[in-house]
Scaffold this motif. Structure first.
Motif, PDB file in Angstrom:
ATOM      1  N   LEU A 210      42.981  21.761  34.446  1.00  0.00           N
ATOM      2  CA  LEU A 210      42.582  23.202  33.960  1.00  0.00           C
ATOM      3  C   LEU A 210      43.038  23.983  35.041  1.00  0.00           C
ATOM      4  CD1 LEU A 210      41.251  24.695  31.704  1.00  0.00           C
ATOM      5  CD2 LEU A 210      38.997  24.283  32.735  1.00  0.00           C
ATOM      6  N   VAL A 211      44.240  24.815  34.635  1.00  0.00           N
ATOM      7  CA  VAL A 211      44.859  25.579  35.647  1.00  0.00           C
ATOM      8  C   VAL A 211      44.669  26.982  35.297  1.00  0.00           C
ATOM      9  CG1 VAL A 211      47.256  26.296  36.589  1.00  0.00           C
ATOM     10  CG2 VAL A 211      46.588  23.979  35.890  1.00  0.00           C
ATOM     11  N   ALA A 212      44.595  27.843  36.323  1.00  0.00           N
ATOM     12  CA  ALA A 212      44.382  29.419  36.090  1.00  0.00           C
ATOM     13  C   ALA A 212      44.942  30.123  37.135  1.00  0.00           C
ATOM     14  CB  ALA A 212      42.977  29.602  35.894  1.00  0.00           C
ATOM     15  N   HIS A 213      45.529  31.114  36.877  1.00  0.00           N
ATOM     16  CA  HIS A 213      45.992  32.148  37.719  1.00  0.00           C
ATOM     17  C   HIS A 213      45.492  33.454  37.509  1.00  0.00           C
ATOM     18  CE1 HIS A 213      49.234  29.306  38.912  1.00  0.00           C
ATOM     19  NE2 HIS A 213      49.257  29.161  37.690  1.00  0.00           N
ATOM     20  N   VAL A 214      44.429  33.972  38.324  1.00  0.00           N
ATOM     21  CA  VAL A 214      43.993  35.394  38.125  1.00  0.00           C
ATOM     22  C   VAL A 214      44.636  36.503  39.172  1.00  0.00           C
ATOM     23  CG1 VAL A 214      41.659  34.458  37.691  1.00  0.00           C
ATOM     24  CG2 VAL A 214      42.064  35.145  40.081  1.00  0.00           C
TER      25      VAL A 214
ATOM     26  N   LEU B  24      37.583  34.038  44.938  1.00  0.00           N
ATOM     27  CA  LEU B  24      36.696  33.064  44.202  1.00  0.00           C
ATOM     28  C   LEU B  24      35.805  34.034  43.525  1.00  0.00           C
ATOM     29  CD1 LEU B  24      35.691  30.452  46.958  1.00  0.00           C
ATOM     30  CD2 LEU B  24      37.116  29.953  44.938  1.00  0.00           C
ATOM     31  N   ALA B  25      35.432  35.122  43.992  1.00  0.00           N
ATOM     32  CA  ALA B  25      34.601  36.096  43.141  1.00  0.00           C
ATOM     33  C   ALA B  25      35.423  36.775  41.909  1.00  0.00           C
ATOM     34  CB  ALA B  25      34.202  37.252  44.341  1.00  0.00           C
ATOM     35  N   ARG B  26      36.691  36.704  42.280  1.00  0.00           N
ATOM     36  CA  ARG B  26      37.441  37.103  41.210  1.00  0.00           C
ATOM     37  C   ARG B  26      37.334  36.086  40.001  1.00  0.00           C
ATOM     38  NH1 ARG B  26      40.864  41.380  40.662  1.00  0.00           N
ATOM     39  NH2 ARG B  26      39.114  42.386  41.473  1.00  0.00           N
ATOM     40  N   GLU B  27      37.535  34.942  40.512  1.00  0.00           N
ATOM     41  CA  GLU B  27      37.927  33.858  39.438  1.00  0.00           C
ATOM     42  C   GLU B  27      36.321  33.701  38.601  1.00  0.00           C
ATOM     43  OE1 GLU B  27      41.068  30.429  41.271  1.00  0.00           O
ATOM     44  OE2 GLU B  27      39.101  30.120  41.402  1.00  0.00           O
ATOM     45  N   ALA B  28      35.326  33.990  39.397  1.00  0.00           N
ATOM     46  CA  ALA B  28      34.162  33.947  38.817  1.00  0.00           C
ATOM     47  C   ALA B  28      33.433  35.133  37.945  1.00  0.00           C
ATOM     48  CB  ALA B  28      32.924  33.706  39.918  1.00  0.00           C
ATOM     49  N   GLU B  29      34.634  36.044  38.073  1.00  0.00           N
ATOM     50  CA  GLU B  29      34.474  37.316  36.943  1.00  0.00           C
ATOM     51  C   GLU B  29      33.192  38.174  37.628  1.00  0.00           C
ATOM     52  OE1 GLU B  29      36.624  36.251  32.858  1.00  0.00           O
ATOM     53  OE2 GLU B  29      34.376  36.053  32.964  1.00  0.00           O
ATOM     54  N   LEU B  30      33.110  38.106  38.788  1.00  0.00           N
ATOM     55  CA  LEU B  30      31.980  38.885  39.625  1.00  0.00           C
ATOM     56  C   LEU B  30      32.709  40.226  39.936  1.00  0.00           C
ATOM     57  CD1 LEU B  30      30.376  36.184  41.676  1.00  0.00           C
ATOM     58  CD2 LEU B  30      29.432  37.199  39.432  1.00  0.00           C
TER      59      LEU B  30
ATOM     60  N   ALA C 193      34.705  41.826  35.359  1.00  0.00           N
ATOM     61  CA  ALA C 193      34.015  40.895  34.409  1.00  0.00           C
ATOM     62  C   ALA C 193      34.896  40.350  33.411  1.00  0.00           C
ATOM     63  CB  ALA C 193      32.757  41.639  33.876  1.00  0.00           C
ATOM     64  N   THR C 194      36.272  40.581  33.327  1.00  0.00           N
ATOM     65  CA  THR C 194      36.976  39.975  32.247  1.00  0.00           C
ATOM     66  C   THR C 194      38.452  39.241  32.889  1.00  0.00           C
ATOM     67  OG1 THR C 194      38.027  42.093  31.706  1.00  0.00           O
ATOM     68  CG2 THR C 194      36.278  41.408  30.259  1.00  0.00           C
ATOM     69  N   ALA C 195      38.219  39.085  34.242  1.00  0.00           N
ATOM     70  CA  ALA C 195      39.200  38.461  35.008  1.00  0.00           C
ATOM     71  C   ALA C 195      40.033  37.473  34.496  1.00  0.00           C
ATOM     72  CB  ALA C 195      38.985  38.432  36.304  1.00  0.00           C
ATOM     73  N   LEU C 196      39.261  36.562  33.705  1.00  0.00           N
ATOM     74  CA  LEU C 196      40.045  35.292  33.252  1.00  0.00           C
ATOM     75  C   LEU C 196      40.306  35.440  31.666  1.00  0.00           C
ATOM     76  CD1 LEU C 196      37.343  32.723  34.275  1.00  0.00           C
ATOM     77  CD2 LEU C 196      39.309  33.112  35.193  1.00  0.00           C
ATOM     78  N   ASP C 197      40.443  36.628  31.100  1.00  0.00           N
ATOM     79  CA  ASP C 197      40.943  36.720  29.877  1.00  0.00           C
ATOM     80  C   ASP C 197      42.415  36.262  29.556  1.00  0.00           C
ATOM     81  OD1 ASP C 197      38.669  37.994  28.681  1.00  0.00           O
ATOM     82  OD2 ASP C 197      39.366  40.006  28.599  1.00  0.00           O
TER      83      ASP C 197
ATOM     84  N   ALA D 126      33.745  29.528  34.221  1.00  0.00           N
ATOM     85  CA  ALA D 126      34.621  30.233  33.040  1.00  0.00           C
ATOM     86  C   ALA D 126      33.951  30.006  31.876  1.00  0.00           C
ATOM     87  CB  ALA D 126      35.551  29.489  33.479  1.00  0.00           C
ATOM     88  N   GLY D 127      32.658  29.762  31.770  1.00  0.00           N
ATOM     89  CA  GLY D 127      32.187  29.300  30.206  1.00  0.00           C
ATOM     90  C   GLY D 127      32.588  30.432  29.238  1.00  0.00           C
ATOM     91  N   ARG D 128      32.669  31.633  29.626  1.00  0.00           N
ATOM     92  CA  ARG D 128      32.946  32.708  28.721  1.00  0.00           C
ATOM     93  C   ARG D 128      34.115  32.510  27.983  1.00  0.00           C
ATOM     94  NH1 ARG D 128      35.402  37.270  28.286  1.00  0.00           N
ATOM     95  NH2 ARG D 128      36.694  37.203  30.387  1.00  0.00           N
ATOM     96  N   VAL D 129      35.074  32.064  28.608  1.00  0.00           N
ATOM     97  CA  VAL D 129      36.420  32.063  28.076  1.00  0.00           C
ATOM     98  C   VAL D 129      36.715  30.555  27.658  1.00  0.00           C
ATOM     99  CG1 VAL D 129      37.538  33.942  29.252  1.00  0.00           C
ATOM    100  CG2 VAL D 129      37.560  31.701  30.412  1.00  0.00           C
ATOM    101  N   LEU D 130      35.886  29.506  27.920  1.00  0.00           N
ATOM    102  CA  LEU D 130      36.252  28.117  27.648  1.00  0.00           C
ATOM    103  C   LEU D 130      35.501  27.776  26.542  1.00  0.00           C
ATOM    104  CD1 LEU D 130      36.046  26.363  31.239  1.00  0.00           C
ATOM    105  CD2 LEU D 130      38.184  26.967  29.863  1.00  0.00           C
TER     106      LEU D 130
END
Length: 285
Positions: free
Chosen positions: A122-126, A192-198, A255-259, A281-285
């Motif tokens: 599960l790869v992501a780049h914010v 990490l805070a950015r990945e957590a959409e905080l 709050a939408t950094a993972l979109d 990341a439950g919001r986008v998964l």
């Protein structure tokens, strides 16, 4: 949705006074336990969560802090707005010991830390081009002024591995790079805070001039502690003023950094990683 304010307290800041119905609560995360229990209560009618970054009694070094667990525990506790308070050195004459700097950029020179919640399967780049929340940062600046601090809005934070302080050569180099303050803990915390959409803000409490200043000698822990004690009172006043200043949304995409960040195709995603990341990341998964 009403904001829930999280405070990660750095050296010298191990509790928040004035919290109503405050309870120290244990958390566990898929990345292990955070630095300490979380102190959860209300302040000014706003829910607030506090975590001492180094643990009560200062038992964790900058390199042994479990940054992933700290941020994950904050997210699990419902935090939406995360404020980092940390002691730093200064590379600028006008950012003197006792002053507060509202950081807006980072240079990450750490190398011994896990820096992402994501990984194989599960790869992501914010994007961390603008790593802090502008609205939360402005609220911190105003709260710090109300608390009696001299505040500088904007500054680049050089994150070093530590735990030793800089050599003079390093200190002069970082000044040439245009850095403003130096510390050991805001990375990978901000990433990490950015990945957590905080929504994330960093308040640097200046304690010294690192080792570059010809009139102030080398960094001595005794001098740092003396200044730190004065800063802690101003930090506490800042925290007390925050509930009335923090808004629910910033409009900057925190709050939408993972979109658009997750790269792994849905049918190729590791089910265990999906479960592991449900809180982050439950919001986008």
């Amino acid at each position: 949705m009403n904001p829930v304010i999280g405070i990660i307290g750095g050296s010298g800041l191990y509790q928040v006074d004035g919290l109503e119905d405050a309870v120290w609560t244990a958390f566990d995360t898929p990345w292990g336990a955070p630095s300490d229990d979380l102190l959860i209560g209300t302040l000014g009618g706003t829910r607030m969560v506090f975590l001492p970054r180094h643990g009560r009694g200062h038992v964790q070094t900058p390199s042994t802090v479990n940054y992933r667990a700290n941020v994950a525990a904050m997210k699990a506790a419902g935090v939406t707005h995360l404020v980092s308070v940390s002691a730093t050195g200064s590379f600028r004459e006008d950012m003197a010991p006792g002053h507060f700097v509202i950081v807006d950029q980072f240079i990450d020179r750490t190398f011994a830390r896990e820096k992402t919640f994501f990984g194989p399967g599960l790869v992501a780049h914010v994007s961390v081009a603008d790593p802090v929340c502008p609205r939360l940062s402005a609220a911190c600046a105003e709260a710090a002024r109300q608390g009696g601090a001299t505040v500088h809005e904007g500054g680049t934070y050089l994150a070093m591995e530590g735990p030793q302080f800089s050599t003079k050569a390093e200190s002069h180099l970082y000044r040439q790079w245009g850095c403003d303050v130096i510390g050991m803990t805001n990375m990978p915390e901000a990433k990490l805070a950015r990945e957590a959409e905080l929504h994330y803000a960093s308040v640097a409490m200046v304690t010294d001039f690192d080792s570059w200043h010809p009139d102030h000698g080398n960094v001595q822990i005794t001098d740092i502690l003396e200044t730190l004690h004065g800063n802690v009172g101003r930090a506490a006043a800042m925290v007390a003023a925050l509930p009335g200043l923090v808004g629910a949304s910033c409009g900057a995409g925190c709050a939408t950094a993972l979109d658009h960040a997750i790269m792994t195709a849905p049918d190729a995603r590791d089910p265990d990683m999906i479960t592991r990341l449900s809180t982050i990341a439950g919001r986008v998964l």
